[in-house]
Design a protein around this motif. Structure first.
Motif, PDB file in Angstrom:
ATOM      1  N   LEU A 570       0.827  -1.201   0.000  1.00 48.24           N
ATOM      2  CA  LEU A 570       0.000   0.000   0.000  1.00 48.24           C
ATOM      3  C   LEU A 570       0.864   1.255   0.000  1.00 48.24           C
ATOM      4  O   LEU A 570       0.580   2.229  -0.709  1.00 48.24           O
ATOM      5  CB  LEU A 570      -0.928  -0.004   1.221  1.00 48.24           C
ATOM      6  N   PHE A 571       1.926   1.224   0.775  1.00 44.64           N
ATOM      7  CA  PHE A 571       2.843   2.365   0.847  1.00 44.64           C
ATOM      8  C   PHE A 571       3.475   2.640  -0.523  1.00 44.64           C
ATOM      9  O   PHE A 571       3.511   3.783  -0.995  1.00 44.64           O
ATOM     10  CB  PHE A 571       3.922   2.073   1.889  1.00 44.64           C
ATOM     11  N   PHE A 572       3.942   1.589  -1.170  1.00 42.08           N
ATOM     12  CA  PHE A 572       4.596   1.764  -2.464  1.00 42.08           C
ATOM     13  C   PHE A 572       3.590   2.141  -3.555  1.00 42.08           C
ATOM     14  O   PHE A 572       3.927   2.847  -4.502  1.00 42.08           O
ATOM     15  CB  PHE A 572       5.346   0.494  -2.842  1.00 42.08           C
ATOM     16  N   PHE A 573       2.359   1.686  -3.413  1.00 43.24           N
ATOM     17  CA  PHE A 573       1.314   2.082  -4.357  1.00 43.24           C
ATOM     18  C   PHE A 573       1.079   3.592  -4.300  1.00 43.24           C
ATOM     19  O   PHE A 573       0.961   4.261  -5.330  1.00 43.24           O
ATOM     20  CB  PHE A 573       0.017   1.339  -4.055  1.00 43.24           C
ATOM     21  N   ILE A 574       1.026   4.136  -3.099  1.00 49.55           N
ATOM     22  CA  ILE A 574       0.817   5.580  -2.942  1.00 49.55           C
ATOM     23  C   ILE A 574       1.981   6.360  -3.544  1.00 49.55           C
ATOM     24  O   ILE A 574       1.787   7.377  -4.225  1.00 49.55           O
ATOM     25  CB  ILE A 574       0.648   5.934  -1.445  1.00 49.55           C
ATOM     26  N   LEU A 575       3.190   5.871  -3.335  1.00 49.40           N
ATOM     27  CA  LEU A 575       4.365   6.552  -3.884  1.00 49.40           C
ATOM     28  C   LEU A 575       4.344   6.571  -5.406  1.00 49.40           C
ATOM     29  O   LEU A 575       4.607   7.592  -6.036  1.00 49.40           O
ATOM     30  CB  LEU A 575       5.648   5.871  -3.388  1.00 49.40           C
ATOM     31  N   THR A 576       4.045   5.422  -6.012  1.00 49.46           N
ATOM     32  CA  THR A 576       4.035   5.360  -7.470  1.00 49.46           C
ATOM     33  C   THR A 576       2.885   6.171  -8.054  1.00 49.46           C
ATOM     34  O   THR A 576       3.021   6.776  -9.120  1.00 49.46           O
ATOM     35  CB  THR A 576       3.924   3.904  -7.957  1.00 49.46           C
ATOM     36  N   LEU A 577       1.756   6.197  -7.367  1.00 47.04           N
ATOM     37  CA  LEU A 577       0.582   6.901  -7.880  1.00 47.04           C
ATOM     38  C   LEU A 577       0.792   8.408  -7.881  1.00 47.04           C
ATOM     39  O   LEU A 577       0.410   9.096  -8.828  1.00 47.04           O
ATOM     40  CB  LEU A 577      -0.648   6.543  -7.038  1.00 47.04           C
ATOM     41  N   PHE A 578       1.423   8.928  -6.836  1.00 49.16           N
ATOM     42  CA  PHE A 578       1.520  10.377  -6.685  1.00 49.16           C
ATOM     43  C   PHE A 578       2.889  10.958  -7.046  1.00 49.16           C
ATOM     44  O   PHE A 578       3.005  12.169  -7.254  1.00 49.16           O
ATOM     45  CB  PHE A 578       1.172  10.772  -5.243  1.00 49.16           C
ATOM     46  N   PHE A 579       3.934  10.137  -7.121  1.00 46.95           N
ATOM     47  CA  PHE A 579       5.272  10.688  -7.318  1.00 46.95           C
ATOM     48  C   PHE A 579       6.015  10.132  -8.535  1.00 46.95           C
ATOM     49  O   PHE A 579       7.100  10.604  -8.856  1.00 46.95           O
ATOM     50  CB  PHE A 579       6.131  10.442  -6.066  1.00 46.95           C
ATOM     51  N   LEU A 580       5.447   9.146  -9.186  1.00 46.14           N
ATOM     52  CA  LEU A 580       6.143   8.547 -10.324  1.00 46.14           C
ATOM     53  C   LEU A 580       5.622   9.149 -11.628  1.00 46.14           C
ATOM     54  O   LEU A 580       4.471   8.933 -11.985  1.00 46.14           O
ATOM     55  CB  LEU A 580       5.920   7.026 -10.323  1.00 46.14           C
ATOM     56  N   PRO A 581       6.466   9.899 -12.352  1.00 45.67           N
ATOM     57  CA  PRO A 581       5.997  10.513 -13.605  1.00 45.67           C
ATOM     58  C   PRO A 581       6.050   9.530 -14.761  1.00 45.67           C
ATOM     59  O   PRO A 581       6.827   8.584 -14.749  1.00 45.67           O
ATOM     60  CB  PRO A 581       6.997  11.657 -13.815  1.00 45.67           C
ATOM     61  N   GLU A 582       5.229   9.774 -15.761  1.00 44.49           N
ATOM     62  CA  GLU A 582       5.295   8.982 -16.978  1.00 44.49           C
ATOM     63  C   GLU A 582       6.493   9.436 -17.800  1.00 44.49           C
ATOM     64  O   GLU A 582       6.937  10.579 -17.695  1.00 44.49           O
ATOM     65  CB  GLU A 582       4.002   9.138 -17.780  1.00 44.49           C
ATOM     66  N   SER A 583       7.021   8.536 -18.594  1.00 39.77           N
ATOM     67  CA  SER A 583       8.147   8.871 -19.453  1.00 39.77           C
ATOM     68  C   SER A 583       7.716   9.879 -20.513  1.00 39.77           C
ATOM     69  O   SER A 583       6.798   9.602 -21.292  1.00 39.77           O
ATOM     70  CB  SER A 583       8.675   7.602 -20.131  1.00 39.77           C
ATOM     71  N   PRO A 584       8.366  11.047 -20.583  1.00 42.83           N
ATOM     72  CA  PRO A 584       8.020  12.016 -21.630  1.00 42.83           C
ATOM     73  C   PRO A 584       8.193  11.435 -23.030  1.00 42.83           C
ATOM     74  O   PRO A 584       7.431  11.761 -23.938  1.00 42.83           O
ATOM     75  CB  PRO A 584       8.999  13.168 -21.378  1.00 42.83           C
ATOM     76  N   ARG A 585       9.167  10.557 -23.198  1.00 43.65           N
ATOM     77  CA  ARG A 585       9.386   9.956 -24.509  1.00 43.65           C
ATOM     78  C   ARG A 585       8.176   9.114 -24.921  1.00 43.65           C
ATOM     79  O   ARG A 585       7.766   9.130 -26.086  1.00 43.65           O
ATOM     80  CB  ARG A 585      10.654   9.097 -24.483  1.00 43.65           C
ATOM     81  N   TRP A 586       7.612   8.364 -23.965  1.00 46.04           N
ATOM     82  CA  TRP A 586       6.430   7.551 -24.284  1.00 46.04           C
ATOM     83  C   TRP A 586       5.255   8.457 -24.628  1.00 46.04           C
ATOM     84  O   TRP A 586       4.505   8.185 -25.571  1.00 46.04           O
ATOM     85  CB  TRP A 586       6.077   6.647 -23.103  1.00 46.04           C
ATOM     86  N   LEU A 587       5.091   9.548 -23.878  1.00 40.80           N
ATOM     87  CA  LEU A 587       3.986  10.468 -24.132  1.00 40.80           C
ATOM     88  C   LEU A 587       4.090  11.079 -25.524  1.00 40.80           C
ATOM     89  O   LEU A 587       3.099  11.180 -26.248  1.00 40.80           O
ATOM     90  CB  LEU A 587       3.973  11.566 -23.062  1.00 40.80           C
ATOM     91  N   VAL A 588       5.295  11.485 -25.909  1.00 41.37           N
ATOM     92  CA  VAL A 588       5.480  12.076 -27.228  1.00 41.37           C
ATOM     93  C   VAL A 588       5.217  11.040 -28.319  1.00 41.37           C
ATOM     94  O   VAL A 588       4.651  11.341 -29.366  1.00 41.37           O
ATOM     95  CB  VAL A 588       6.900  12.665 -27.367  1.00 41.37           C
TER      96      VAL A 588
END
Length: 622
Positions: A570-588
Motif C-alpha cells: 500500500l505504501f509503495f502504491f501511494i508513492l508510485t501513484l503520486f510521485f512517479l511521472p510517466e516517461s516524456p518519450r512515451w507520451l510524445v
C-alpha cells in the motif's frame, strides 16, 4: 550515492533520409545484470544529414571586429581539460572570416568556406577553437590553438552561434568551443570557459587512437571533419532489407569484444574493429542470424574511470554506455588505430557488407544519460559545458534530478519480502493444510510461474499503456495477492493469491530496470548493479525477522505472515501513484505533447521546457 541525471539529447529536427539506414533500439542498462535491457525496439532510420534548428533569421550582418573574451587571451591553461599548449592564439583580422549561418548545426562545407554552428541558449560568450594539423593560408601567432571569439551581435541567430572561415583546410583540422555564461549553479548553469568542449553535432571525434591505451588515459577529445574525400559509395544496387520484426533473429554484440580475442583467428590489425565484424559475417550466416544489434558504437571514453582515484579506477568501460557524442562512430573501433576518418569509412563498409549478406543492423542507443557524470565528480566534455540547463533535467535548485534508486529499492524490497515470507511460513502452511510434497512445491512455485507469464507480455502492454501505469499495477497486484493470502481458506485460493503476487513480481523485475535506467549515468552504474540485491536482501532480512518473532508465539499464523505484505504494498502504491511521472518519450510517441511538456516541467522543476519537448521527440521521427 552519487546523483543521477536524465539527459535530453540534441534537438532532432526534420531530416532527409539518405543511406545508410539503420534500426535504432533505445535501451537502458540493467541494474540487475550486466546486460542491456530494452522494451520493444523502436525502429527508425538514422540520417546522415546534420540536424538544424527551425528558427532562422534573415537580418543583415555588419562586418566588425568582434571583442575577444578573456578566455581567448589567456596564455596559461587553467584546467586539465584545456588543450592550449603555450596559450591561445588569435586569428589575424583578414578577409577570411564571415558571420556564417545557423543552419546546419555542427560543421559544414559551404560555398565560401567552412561553417561552424552550435546551439547554446544561455551562453554569454562563445569562442571557436581550432587546431590546424596542416597550416597553410591562416596566419597565427606562436602556439598550438587558434581561438576566435564570436560576437553575439554578429555571429548569433536566435540561440545558435555561428561563424564561417573562408580559407580553412577541408580536412586535418580539429575544433572545439570555449563557452562562458552565468556561474549561478542554483539556476542550473555549469559554464566553465577553461574547458574546450566537443561539438555535439560533430560527425567525427578525435581522441586517443588505440583502445585501452593507458599511456594516453588523459587524452582530450575534439571534433574534426573530412570534406576532401569523395562521399562513401553505397553502390547502385544498395537497398534496405526491411525484414519484418517477427522474422528477425538478432545477435547482440559488442563490436570490439566480438573479434578481439585471438581465437577469432583474425589479423591483429583488424581484431576488435568494424572490419573484424565483416570477416565474421560467414560465421553469423552459419548461425542463421539475420540481424545484429550493436552495443553502443558512438564515441565514448573507455578510460573515463581512470581519470581520478575511485573504487573502480582499475576498470575499463568496454560496453560503451557512456556517450561523448551521438553522431560520431567510435574512433577506436577503426582498424590499426586509423582514427575517426577511417572509423567512419569502415563503419559504413561494415553496414554495407552486412546488408549485402541480408543482415539487418540495429544500433543500441542510450539517450538518457551521457559520460558527464554529476556535480561531485563531473567529467565535462560537451553538453554540460555548452548549456547544462537545456541538456539535463534539473530540480528547482539547479541540481540534477534523480528518479532512479528509490523505485528500485521499493519494488525489489517487495520481492525479497515475498521470497522470505513464503520460505518461513511454508512449514506452518504444510501442517495446517496437510499438503503433500507436490502441492507444497506448487504453492512456493506459483509466484515464479506468475512472474514468468507476465514477463513475456509486459513489454507490449507497457508500450500500449505506458510504463507508469504498469508500475502502478505492480503494487496493486502485490496488495490484492496479500489480501487473498490473508483470507485463504484452502490451498487452491492460496495458489491463486500466490499467482497474483507473482504477476506483481514479474512486472517489477521486467519494467523497473527499464524505467530507472533512463536516468542512470555511467559513473554509478556499477554501484547500481548492487542496489537490487541490497534492497531485496533487506526485504528478506526484515521478513525473516518478522517470521522468527511470530514463530515464538504459541500458535503462529501463516496467514498473517503472508498478509503483512499488504502494508508495504500500500505504501509503495501511494508513492508510485503520486510521485512517479510517466516517461516524456512515451507520451510524445503517443502524440501527447501537452502531457509530455507537463511531465518535463514536473521533472525539471521549471516552466520553460518547450525546447526539451522538441528534443524528446520519438526516435521514429528522427
Amino acid at each position: 550515492m552519487q546523483k543521477r541525471c536524465s539527459f535530453l539529447p540534441p534537438r532532432p529536427p526534420n531530416r532527409t533520409v539518405t543511406p545508410p539506414h539503420f534500426y535504432i533500439r533505445t535501451t537502458g542498462y540493467s541494474t540487475t545484470t550486466n546486460q542491456t535491457v530494452s522494451r520493444q525496439p523502436t525502429i527508425a532510420h538514422l540520417s546522415t544529414t546534420a540536424p538544424h534548428p527551425t528558427h532562422q533569421s534573415d537580418h543583415q550582418f555588419i562586418r566588425t571586429k568582434p571583442p575577444l573574451p578573456d578566455t581567448a587571451r589567456s596564455t596559461t591553461p587553467s584546467s586539465d581539460h584545456t588543450l592550449c599548449h603555450g596559450g591561445g592564439v588569435v586569428l589575424r583580422e583578414r578577409k577570411n572570416k564571415s558571420p556564417g549561418q545557423a543552419f546546419p548545426l555542427g560543421v559544414s562545407q559551404v560555398d565560401n568556406g567552412i561553417n561552424f554552428a552550435i546551439f547554446s541558449q544561455h551562453a554569454t560568450a562563445v569562442a571557436l577553437c581550432l587546431v590546424l594539423l596542416e597550416r597553410e593560408s591562416i596566419d597565427t601567432l606562436d602556439g598550438g590553438m587558434i581561438e576566435l571569439a564570436l560576437d553575439p551581435h554578429l555571429n548569433k541567430t536566435g540561440d545558435v552561434w555561428h561563424i564561417c572561415i573562408e580559407d580553412l583546410p577541408g580536412s586535418n583540422v580539429l575544433y572545439g568551443y570555449r563557452i562562458d555564461g552565468s556561474q549561478d549553479w542554483g539556476k542550473g548553469h555549469r559554464f566553465d570557459r577553461s574547458i574546450v568542449l566537443v561539438d555535439p553535432y560533430a560527425k567525427l571525434v578525435e581522441g586517443r587512437r588505440y583502445f585501452r591505451d593507458i599511456s594516453k588515459k588523459l587524452s582530450k577529445f575534439l571534433g574534426t571533419y573530412e570534406f576532401d574525400s569523395l562521399p562513401f559509395d553505397w553502390g547502385e544496387n544498395y537497398k534496405l532489407l526491411n525484414i519484418a520484426e517477427k522474422d528477425l533473429v538478432i545477435y547482440e554484440m559488442n563490436v570490439r569484444a566480438f573479434t578481439m580475442d585471438e581465437s577469432s583467428g583474425l589479423d591483429n590489425n583488424i581484431r576488435g574493429s568494424y572490419l573484424g565484424v565483416i570477416e565474421k559475417i560467414p560465421h553469423l550466416l552459419e548461425l542463421g542470424i539475420n540481424a545484429v544489434e550493436l552495443l553502443p558504437i558512438f564515441e565514448f571514453d573507455e578510460l573515463e574511470l581512470q581519470r581520478r582515484p575511485n573504487p573502480r579506477d582499475h576498470m575499463i568501460n568496454t560496453w560503451g554506455y557512456s556517450t561523448i557524442n551521438f553522431f560520431a562512430p567510435m574512433s577506436r573501433y577503426a582498424s590499426a588505430g586509423g582514427g575517426p576518418v577511417n572509423a567512419s569509412q569502415e563503419f559504413k563498409q561494415m553496414v554495407k557488407a552486412l546488408h549485402s549478406a541480408s543482415i539487418e543492423v540495429i544500433l543500441d542507443v542510450v539517450y538518457n544519460h551521457t559520460n558527464e557524470a554529476d556535480d561531485p565528480n563531473p567529467y565535462t566534455t560537451s553538453f554540460r559545458g555548452i548549456d547544462n540547463k537545456v541538456y539535463y533535467m534539473l530540480d528547482d535548485k539547479g541540481q540534477l534530478l534523480n528518479f532512479s534508486g528509490f523505485e528500485e529499492l521499493c519494488f525489489f524490497f517487495l520481492q525479497g519480502w515475498d521470497n522470505a515470507t513464503i520460505a518461513g511460513s511454508i512449514l506452518y502452511i504444510k501442517k495446517y493444510l496437510a499438503l503433500q510434497t507436490t502441492m507444497e512445491g506448487l504453492v512456493v512455485a506459483m509466484s515464479l510461474i506468475g512472474a514468468t507469464v507476465i514477463t513475456t507480455c509486459s513489454g507490449p502492454i507497457s508500450d500500449w499503456l505506458g510504463q507508469r501505469q504498469m508500475l502502478i499495477i505492480s503494487p496493486v497486484l502485490y496488495f490484492l495477492g496479500s489480501l487473498v493470502m490473508l483470507w485463504s481458506p484452502n490451498v487452491y485460493v492460496l495458489c491463486l493469491a500466490r499467482l497474483l503476487d507473482g504477476f506483481g513480481i514479474g512486472l517489477a523485475v521486467s519494467l523497473v530496470p527499464v524505467y530507472i535506467s533512463e536516468t542512470a549515468p555511467s559513473d554509478i552504474r556499477g554501484s547500481l548493479n548492487t542496489l537490487p540485491q541490497f534492497s531485496g536482501s533487506g526485504g528478506m532480512f526484515l521478513s525473516y525477522c518478522m517470521v522468527f518473532v511470530m514463530s515464538l508465539s504459541a500458535s503462529p499464523s501463516w496467514r498473517v505472515m503472508l498478509g503483512v505484505l499488504v502494508i508495504p504494498s500500500l505504501f509503495f502504491f501511494i508513492l508510485t501513484l503520486f510521485f512517479l511521472p510517466e516517461s516524456p518519450r512515451w507520451l510524445v510517441s503517443k502524440g501527447k505533447m501537452l502531457e509530455a511538456k507537463k511531465a518535463l516541467q514536473r521533472l525539471r522543476g521549471q516552466e520553460d521546457v518547450s525546447g526539451n519537448v522538441t528534443i524528446s521527440k520519438p526516435i521514429s521521427s528522427i
